[in-house]
Design an enzyme around this catalytic site. Sequence first.
Site, PDB file in Angstrom:
ATOM      1  N   TYR A   1       4.123 -12.004  14.031  1.00 22.58           N
ATOM      2  CA  TYR A   1       4.520 -11.942  12.699  1.00 22.58           C
ATOM      3  C   TYR A   1       4.086  -9.927  11.902  1.00 22.58           C
ATOM      4  O   TYR A   1       4.396  -9.617  11.257  1.00 22.58           O
ATOM      5  CB  TYR A   1       4.481 -12.439  11.703  1.00 22.58           C
ATOM      6  CG  TYR A   1       5.102 -13.788  10.965  1.00 22.58           C
ATOM      7  CD1 TYR A   1       5.839 -13.779  12.363  1.00 22.58           C
ATOM      8  CD2 TYR A   1       5.460 -13.242   9.862  1.00 22.58           C
ATOM      9  CE1 TYR A   1       6.727 -14.891  10.991  1.00 22.58           C
ATOM     10  CE2 TYR A   1       6.266 -13.954   8.997  1.00 22.58           C
ATOM     11  CZ  TYR A   1       7.010 -14.576   9.753  1.00 22.58           C
ATOM     12  OH  TYR A   1       8.113 -15.557   9.083  1.00 22.58           O
ATOM     13  N   GLU A  37      -5.349   8.731  -6.772  1.00 22.09           N
ATOM     14  CA  GLU A  37      -4.210   8.524  -4.837  1.00 22.09           C
ATOM     15  C   GLU A  37      -3.192   8.860  -5.799  1.00 22.09           C
ATOM     16  O   GLU A  37      -1.760   8.411  -4.486  1.00 22.09           O
ATOM     17  CB  GLU A  37      -5.374   6.939  -4.491  1.00 22.09           C
ATOM     18  CG  GLU A  37      -6.211   7.205  -3.605  1.00 22.09           C
ATOM     19  CD  GLU A  37      -7.174   8.568  -2.279  1.00 22.09           C
ATOM     20  OE1 GLU A  37      -5.847   8.927  -2.608  1.00 22.09           O
ATOM     21  OE2 GLU A  37      -7.416   8.024  -2.287  1.00 22.09           O
TER      22      GLU A  37
END
Length: 205
Positions: A119, A73
């Site tokens: 959050y 990747e």
Amino acid sequence: MDSEARDIMVEYGQFLFQRGYAVGTAGNISLKLADGDILATPTNACLGRLTAPALARVRLDGEQVSGEKMSKEIAFHLALYRARPDCGAVVHLHSTYLTALSCLENLNPEEAIKPFTPYFVMKTGRLPLIPYFRPGSPLIAEALTERLASGSACLMANHGAVALGKTLPEAVDAFEELEETAKLLFILGNNPVRYLTAGEVAELR
Ligand code: 13P
């Protein structure tokens, strides 16, 4: 030289593995070194058992200069560093809840998780989605850089997710928040959720 960065990567690899976010040899992480080179995990490495010398040092143009064979990747990691000068680290994992989420049909590609905790908004901002490509496909780079022109996280259909940050700890924290948010989503199931209002989200952003 880069020994401190190598040690940090080994430490955070172990952390992600111990938290159960990285399984088997899935996932890859990278960070940008002071001289602009990238330090990345090798292909087929278990993030819980990384060793400092095995980590691959790679130039931004993709030339590998040391270490074991770089992650398959690497193209999307490098593309993100090139597209985002503020990016200092990339974390890609097939963590359980985000990967489960990535397999659902009819996700909103602009916003795969509608914000319901502060959050999530504060640490990851927004979670867009890219279509499915096979792992290692060069097409992932193009799709991710388009979706991550801003923001710090993206879901990858039927695959997993990616988070970035100025530092590896920041990218790891963002990923952790993201994974736990996906977990909450599955725990909530079909219960009616009070999503944050547009005004509440705007205040957090
Ligand atoms: P690598 O082992 O080549 O890093 O690939 C693992 C992975 O997560 C593919 O998406």
